[in-house]
Scaffold this active site. Structure first.
Site, PDB file in Angstrom:
ATOM      1  N   ARG A 157      68.631  -2.200 -11.541  1.00 34.32           N
ATOM      2  CA  ARG A 157      69.829  -1.415 -11.878  1.00 34.32           C
ATOM      3  C   ARG A 157      70.794  -1.312 -10.698  1.00 34.32           C
ATOM      4  O   ARG A 157      72.011  -1.446 -10.854  1.00 34.32           O
ATOM      5  CB  ARG A 157      69.405  -0.013 -12.325  1.00 34.32           C
ATOM      6  N   ILE A 158      70.256  -1.074  -9.490  1.00 31.78           N
ATOM      7  CA  ILE A 158      71.139  -0.892  -8.329  1.00 31.78           C
ATOM      8  C   ILE A 158      71.769  -2.232  -7.927  1.00 31.78           C
ATOM      9  O   ILE A 158      72.967  -2.307  -7.641  1.00 31.78           O
ATOM     10  CB  ILE A 158      70.360  -0.253  -7.156  1.00 31.78           C
ATOM     11  N   ARG A 179      62.655 -11.542  -9.410  1.00 28.34           N
ATOM     12  CA  ARG A 179      61.396 -12.056  -9.985  1.00 28.34           C
ATOM     13  C   ARG A 179      61.649 -12.676 -11.349  1.00 28.34           C
ATOM     14  O   ARG A 179      61.139 -13.722 -11.681  1.00 28.34           O
ATOM     15  CB  ARG A 179      60.391 -10.907 -10.140  1.00 28.34           C
ATOM     16  N   ILE A 238      69.237  -1.831   1.814  1.00 28.22           N
ATOM     17  CA  ILE A 238      69.200  -0.449   1.320  1.00 28.22           C
ATOM     18  C   ILE A 238      67.926  -0.252   0.490  1.00 28.22           C
ATOM     19  O   ILE A 238      67.826   0.716  -0.261  1.00 28.22           O
ATOM     20  CB  ILE A 238      70.444  -0.083   0.471  1.00 28.22           C
ATOM     21  N   ALA A 239      66.984  -1.196   0.622  1.00 30.46           N
ATOM     22  CA  ALA A 239      65.797  -1.149  -0.244  1.00 30.46           C
ATOM     23  C   ALA A 239      64.696  -0.297   0.390  1.00 30.46           C
ATOM     24  O   ALA A 239      64.564   0.891   0.089  1.00 30.46           O
ATOM     25  CB  ALA A 239      65.326  -2.558  -0.515  1.00 30.46           C
ATOM     26  N   ARG A 240      63.935  -0.881   1.274  1.00 33.02           N
ATOM     27  CA  ARG A 240      62.862  -0.181   1.967  1.00 33.02           C
ATOM     28  C   ARG A 240      62.618  -0.866   3.299  1.00 33.02           C
ATOM     29  O   ARG A 240      62.758  -2.089   3.413  1.00 33.02           O
ATOM     30  CB  ARG A 240      61.544  -0.259   1.177  1.00 33.02           C
ATOM     31  N   GLU A 269      60.106   4.145   9.564  1.00 33.92           N
ATOM     32  CA  GLU A 269      61.102   5.204   9.723  1.00 33.92           C
ATOM     33  C   GLU A 269      60.438   6.588   9.630  1.00 33.92           C
ATOM     34  O   GLU A 269      59.422   6.727   8.957  1.00 33.92           O
ATOM     35  CB  GLU A 269      62.217   5.059   8.657  1.00 33.92           C
ATOM     36  N   HIS A 287      68.629   6.413   6.047  1.00 29.33           N
ATOM     37  CA  HIS A 287      68.100   6.424   4.672  1.00 29.33           C
ATOM     38  C   HIS A 287      68.854   7.446   3.803  1.00 29.33           C
ATOM     39  O   HIS A 287      68.264   8.397   3.276  1.00 29.33           O
ATOM     40  CB  HIS A 287      66.587   6.725   4.689  1.00 29.33           C
ATOM     41  N   ILE A 288      70.157   7.195   3.651  1.00 30.30           N
ATOM     42  CA  ILE A 288      71.008   8.157   2.929  1.00 30.30           C
ATOM     43  C   ILE A 288      71.695   7.535   1.713  1.00 30.30           C
ATOM     44  O   ILE A 288      72.654   8.108   1.192  1.00 30.30           O
ATOM     45  CB  ILE A 288      72.084   8.767   3.868  1.00 30.30           C
TER      46      ILE A 288
HETATM   47  C1  GLV Z   1      65.303   6.273  -2.047  1.00 23.27           C
HETATM   48  O1  GLV Z   1      65.053   5.483  -1.196  1.00 23.27           O
HETATM   49  C2  GLV Z   1      64.706   6.288  -3.330  1.00 23.27           C
HETATM   50  O2  GLV Z   1      63.748   5.519  -3.563  1.00 23.27           O
HETATM   51  O3  GLV Z   1      65.134   7.078  -4.180  1.00 23.27           O
END
Ligand code: GLV
Length: 328
Positions: A157-158, A179, A238-240, A269, A287-288
Site C-alpha cells: 500500500r505504501i 515478491r 523508510i521500511a526497516r 535503532e 523513524h518518523i
Molecule cells: C512504522 O514503522 C510502522 O511499522 O508503523
C-alpha cells in the site's frame, strides 16, 4: 465480572488511555520508560492483553512467562517485533495498524526523497554553520525528481502511494519490484512497470525501499546491490533497519558510489551506525514516517479498538493471525 487487565507498554495519547480505562484495568507506562525484555516481561505477567509498539519484542520467552496473555495490539503496521509463529502456537492474537498510515507514510517517503535528491539538510547545515558567503553555480546542485526514474522495492500500500505521487505529481517513470506482481488495474493506476530486482537497481535514479523486514529481507541492499546502482542515484529507506547494510551504505556514500541516501530507519535503532554520522550526503530522520498528529492518533485508536473488539466480540479489526480466534 472483573475487567480484563491490559498493559500499555509505552506512552500514548492520554485520551486513548482514557478510552481503554473504560473497558480494562490498565497499567500504563506514561513515563515512557523503554523497558528491557526482562522488565517488559515483569510488567506483562498476569495481563490479558497488551498495547505494544515496534520497540517491544514479544517472543517465545516472553510468551512462556506470561501464559495469561491473549492479544498483543501493535501500534505500527510493521510487526517484526512479534514472533508471530510463537504467538500463533500459544493462541495469542497479534494485530497491527495498516491503512490508517498509508498516505502519511507515502508523503514522508516523498519528502525524504526530495530532501535527499535536492540536498536540503546538507545545505541547511552549511547555512546554519555560517558558511554561506556567496552564490556559486554548483552550490548544492543535486538531482532532479520530475521526469526521473523512480524505483520502488516493495509495492504494498505504501509503495503504491509513493508510485502515485511520483507518476501523477512529478511525471516520473515508475518501475517496481515486489515478491508478486500487481494486477494490471493497480499497475495502471500507479503508472508503474514491473521489473526484475537487477533492472530496478540499474535503472532507478531514485530507489525507495518499502518492503517488510524478515530474515529473508535482511541486507536486501548491501555492497553488491549498491555497486549495481547508478553513481548519481539516491536511495531512500523508510521500511526497516536491517534491510540495508548500513556499514556498506556508509562506505558507498563516502566513496560516492551512489550520490546520496535518505534514511528514516536504522539497524539497531535508536543507535545509528557511526559512519553514517560522518558522511554529509545522507539525510537522517528518527523513524518518523508515520508521525503526523492525526495519523498517530488513528494508529493509537486502531490498536485500542483491536483490544476492545477482541475482549468484547472475540474478534480483531486487523488481525495478523486470525486462525487463533475462537481457540483462545
Ligand atoms: C512504522 O514503522 C510502522 O511499522 O508503523
Amino acid at each position: 465480572m472483573s475487567k480484563p487487565r491490559i498493559l500499555v507498554a509505552r506512552a500514548v495519547f492520554p485520551e486513548v488511555i482514557e478510552r481503554l480505562t473504560q473497558h480494562f484495568e490498565v497499567e500504563s507506562n506514561q513515563a515512557d520508560v523503554v523497558w528491557s525484555k526482562a522488565e517488559l516481561t515483569e510488567h506483562l505477567r498476569g495481563k490479558d492483553g497488551a498495547f505494544t509498539t515496534g520497540s517491544d519484542r514479544v517472543d517465545a520467552e516472553v510468551l512462556a512467562a506470561c501464559p495469561q496473555l491473549k492479544i498483543c495490539a501493535n501500534m505500527a503496521v510493521g510487526y517484526n517485533n512479534f514472533d508471530l509463529d510463537a504467538m500463533t502456537a500459544r493462541g495469542v492474537l497479534g494485530t497491527n495498524t495498516p491503512d490508517v498510515l498509508t498516505e502519511t507514510t507515502a508523503d514522508f517517503g516523498f519528502a525524504l526523497l526530495m530532501a535527499t535528491a535536492r540536498r536540503i539538510t546538507e545545505s541547511e547545515h552549511y547555512l546554519r554553520a555560517g558558511q554561506w558567503t556567496k552564490w556559486s553555480y554548483d552550490m548544492f546542485a543535486g538531482s532532479d525528481i520530475h521526469g526521473a526514474t523512480l524505483g520502488i522495492l516493495g509495492m504494498g500500500r505504501i509503495g503504491q502511494g509513493i508510485a502515485r505521487r511520483g507518476a501523477h505529481g512529478f511525471g516520473m517513470n515508475v518501475i517496481y519490484h515486489n515478491r508478486s506482481r500487481l494486477d494490471a488495474a493497480t499497475e495502471a493506476d500507479c503508472k508503474a512497470r514491473y521489473v526484475g530486482k537487477e533492472e530496478l537497481l540499474k535503472m532507478a535514479d531514485h530507489l525507495v525501499l518499502v518492503l517488510p523486514y524478515s530474515a529473508a529481507s535482511h541486507h536486501t541492499i548491501g555492497a553488491a546491490e549498491l555497486a549495481q546502482m547508478k553513481p548519481t542515484a539516491t536511495l531512500v529507506n523508510i521500511a526497516r533497519g536491517g534491510i540495508v547494510d548500513d556499514a556498506a551504505l556508509a562506505a558507498a556514500l563516502r566513496d560516492k558510489r551512489i550520490a546520496a541516501a535518505g534514511l528514516d530507519v536504522f539497524e539497531g535503532e535508536p543507535a545509528v551506525h557511526p559512519d553514517l554520522l560522518t558522511v554529509p550526503n545522507v539525510v537522517l530522520t528518527p523513524h518518523i514516517a508515520s508521525a503526523s498528529v492525526p495519523t498517530r492518533q488513528a494508529m493509537a485508536n486502531l490498536a485500542a479498538d483491536n483490544l476492545i473488539e477482541f475482549f468484547t466480540k472475540n474478534k480483531g479489526l486487523t488481525p495478523l493471525n486470525p486462525q487463533v480466534l475462537g481457540k483462545t
